[in-house]
Enzyme design. Sequence first.
Site, PDB file in Angstrom:
ATOM      1  N   ASP A   1     -33.840 -18.053   3.091  1.00 17.29           N
ATOM      2  CA  ASP A   1     -32.736 -17.470   3.852  1.00 17.29           C
ATOM      3  C   ASP A   1     -31.542 -17.353   2.918  1.00 17.29           C
ATOM      4  O   ASP A   1     -30.676 -18.218   2.892  1.00 17.29           O
ATOM      5  CB  ASP A   1     -32.380 -18.354   5.052  1.00 17.29           C
ATOM      6  CG  ASP A   1     -33.084 -17.920   6.318  1.00 17.29           C
ATOM      7  OD1 ASP A   1     -33.192 -16.699   6.547  1.00 17.29           O
ATOM      8  OD2 ASP A   1     -33.532 -18.784   7.078  1.00 17.29           O
TER       9      ASP A   1
ATOM     10  N   ARG B   1     -22.703 -13.114  10.913  1.00 18.18           N
ATOM     11  CA  ARG B   1     -23.944 -12.782  10.204  1.00 18.18           C
ATOM     12  C   ARG B   1     -24.288 -11.305  10.374  1.00 18.18           C
ATOM     13  O   ARG B   1     -25.152 -10.791   9.663  1.00 18.18           O
ATOM     14  CB  ARG B   1     -25.089 -13.646  10.727  1.00 18.18           C
ATOM     15  CG  ARG B   1     -24.888 -15.135  10.475  1.00 18.18           C
ATOM     16  CD  ARG B   1     -25.906 -15.950  11.261  1.00 18.18           C
ATOM     17  NE  ARG B   1     -27.255 -15.732  10.787  1.00 18.18           N
ATOM     18  CZ  ARG B   1     -28.340 -16.017  11.504  1.00 18.18           C
ATOM     19  NH1 ARG B   1     -28.224 -16.503  12.735  1.00 18.18           N
ATOM     20  NH2 ARG B   1     -29.543 -15.803  11.004  1.00 18.18           N
TER      21      ARG B   1
ATOM     22  N   HIS C   1     -32.787  -9.571  13.831  1.00 13.77           N
ATOM     23  CA  HIS C   1     -33.861 -10.202  14.586  1.00 13.77           C
ATOM     24  C   HIS C   1     -34.308  -9.209  15.648  1.00 13.77           C
ATOM     25  O   HIS C   1     -33.594  -9.023  16.631  1.00 13.77           O
ATOM     26  CB  HIS C   1     -33.382 -11.487  15.234  1.00 13.77           C
ATOM     27  CG  HIS C   1     -32.730 -12.444  14.276  1.00 13.77           C
ATOM     28  ND1 HIS C   1     -31.412 -12.310  13.849  1.00 13.77           N
ATOM     29  CD2 HIS C   1     -33.224 -13.552  13.641  1.00 13.77           C
ATOM     30  CE1 HIS C   1     -31.112 -13.302  13.030  1.00 13.77           C
ATOM     31  NE2 HIS C   1     -32.183 -14.068  12.872  1.00 13.77           N
TER      32      HIS C   1
ATOM     33  N   HIS D   1     -31.825 -21.153  18.875  1.00 13.97           N
ATOM     34  CA  HIS D   1     -32.274 -22.440  18.353  1.00 13.97           C
ATOM     35  C   HIS D   1     -32.234 -23.506  19.448  1.00 13.97           C
ATOM     36  O   HIS D   1     -32.905 -24.534  19.348  1.00 13.97           O
ATOM     37  CB  HIS D   1     -31.386 -22.901  17.191  1.00 13.97           C
ATOM     38  CG  HIS D   1     -31.487 -22.043  15.974  1.00 13.97           C
ATOM     39  ND1 HIS D   1     -30.761 -20.886  15.831  1.00 13.97           N
ATOM     40  CD2 HIS D   1     -32.225 -22.174  14.838  1.00 13.97           C
ATOM     41  CE1 HIS D   1     -31.037 -20.330  14.661  1.00 13.97           C
ATOM     42  NE2 HIS D   1     -31.919 -21.094  14.044  1.00 13.97           N
TER      43      HIS D   1
ATOM     44  N   ASP E   1     -39.690 -15.422  14.089  1.00 15.51           N
ATOM     45  CA  ASP E   1     -38.661 -16.386  13.721  1.00 15.51           C
ATOM     46  C   ASP E   1     -39.327 -17.757  13.786  1.00 15.51           C
ATOM     47  O   ASP E   1     -40.482 -17.884  14.211  1.00 15.51           O
ATOM     48  CB  ASP E   1     -37.475 -16.279  14.683  1.00 15.51           C
ATOM     49  CG  ASP E   1     -36.154 -16.707  14.037  1.00 15.51           C
ATOM     50  OD1 ASP E   1     -36.196 -17.435  13.030  1.00 15.51           O
ATOM     51  OD2 ASP E   1     -35.094 -16.325  14.548  1.00 15.51           O
TER      52      ASP E   1
END
Length: 647
Positions: free
Chosen positions: A129, A197, A228, A240, A314
């Site tokens: 990443d 991001r 994503h 998450h 992911d």
Amino acid sequence: MFNSHRRAAILILLLVIPVFAKDEKFSKVGPVQLTAEGNKWAEKTLKKMSLEEKIGQMIQVRAYADFQNIDSKEYKEVADEIKRYHLGSIIVTVRIADGLLLKDLPYEAAALNNMLQRESKLPLLVAADFERGLSMRLNETPAFPHAMAFGATNDPKLEEKFAEITAQESRAIGVHWNFYPVADVNINPKNPIINTRSFGEDPQAVAAMVAAYVKGSRDYGMLSTAKHFPGHGDTATDSHLGVAMVSGDIQRLDSVELPPFEKAVEAGVDSVMIAHVTIPALEPDADKVATTSHKIVTDLLKDKMHFQGLIVTDALEMHGLTRLYPENGPNPAGRAAVDAVKAGNDMVLLPSDLDGAFTGLVQAVKSGEIPQKQIDGSVLKVLRAKASLGLYKARLVDLEQVSHIVSRPESLDFAQRVADTAVTLVRDSGQVLPIVASPPRTPGTGTNGSAYPSAGAGAPLVAVVITDDVRSEYGRVLEVELRRRARGTKVYLIDSSIAAAMTSEILEAAKQAQKVIVAAYVVPTAAKQTVVNGQLTNTVGLSDATGNLMQQLLDMAAAKTAVIAMGNPYLAMNFPAVQTYICTYSNAPTSERSAVKLLFGEMQLKGKLPVSLPGIADRGFGLELKPEELRVAAAGSNATSGAAQIQ
């Protein structure tokens, strides 16, 4: 006789060892390209593989980029997993201790990658990443700002150059595959995990940046990943921690979420990462996230958008997925992996239980739940990706080349130029900017001889640095740069654990100060939770304690206070009393320097908001300093326009 034989053996060793070292092959880096020879290798390799070896190629696990003794428990565990499960890929990351990243250096990462490559029968596809370049995981590397800073420059050429540098440095340390660019369009100001991001809120502008990154990355030998899919920009939940939802209808998805991914496919992106989000407009089954939805992965991405590259999940360990597979069920990790592959994913990343995922996939193929033909197709994609990088010829990197490629001076300078170009002045009270630097000290003479103000004296400039943890690196460069220009600056480093106790002292110091700087370091952090309104909340904002301090400072001294959003630009929406507002979109050291340059009028301002700040400013807005406000922070520069010098 014995001694002569011994001397002869030593001489032979001295002659042979350099030959072995010299003959060891190192990978050669060129543009990503699948040649006829590489394709032949991939097809021949597939035919020789057992079912278990094929399944292993479809799984990725974590490896830590730090020094590890080859006989250590940590190293042996990863090496054993690679061999026992025939793993096809690893992702290089760093350890976390008490919330702080323990970054290491490029050499350690390169050495570890070489060690693990030697453990594997087939070459490993090494991922990372590196959203902000190598500095995301490694020290002493160019400190590029977040994607939204690039969005604020509105210059895709800068993004392409960033991709080139990241690709060159990554390949030098043995990393081949970056999980970047982020193609999410951040249209939700409360988004706690995408935010900075993302390149911004305009789908076409995001698409242009995505395409630029894909081009630069592929041209210099690095696989890229659009994520994503099909879009994580309009969620208020961190996947998450829980199941996030994108609630837009088909028309909205077609006009906002999907264009950057369509542009990525058109640009030749190597892989697409699927998000753990529910999207009722595309998948009505509430028990399926995009990761496990055949309608999203196969019908939309493969069939409608004609993407033929690698499709990856992911991390399967994320709660956005695991919460759909109860731990008390039969092999939940295996079930999640099977559902992901059935949906059309080629590779499953970071399963919560490696053995469970591996066993579940093998059994699903043997039982006919997953066709053998589908497995072969996915594994062939993985092998072709490796071949397109030339890994079938050589998989190791030359450690001697690391210091020639990583952190070149021109790369460091370029990272600073991006941060400088991005910084944006959103509001200006006219009473803070520019700050005038201290005149030079004459050693041993005059009133300026002392570097420290007298005890109890009010500091002309007070800076309050708000971070998640005062033990972190954030705010350190800002402090150094402020003190270098204004010797009497009083700096307070604050987090939520000490904010309340320090409030009285800070308010008194701010009351006496000529000018006040508040730098708020707030960026999206995986699984972060903060106390807001007395409740533990998933947010990318300030906590109650630090937020209360910010509000009290503004209530008392808004006109003479400059607030710097060192990350989340939406911060001002919670503090409408802000009169001077600066956005850097990032907490990188380069962004800290850029903020200080703006404060002291050292550069022309070019940055424009890539997102709207309702009630504050529209997308595309950005102020410029007046010509008389621009000054070089030279020693002894005279104040103009009534600005007072900061001693």
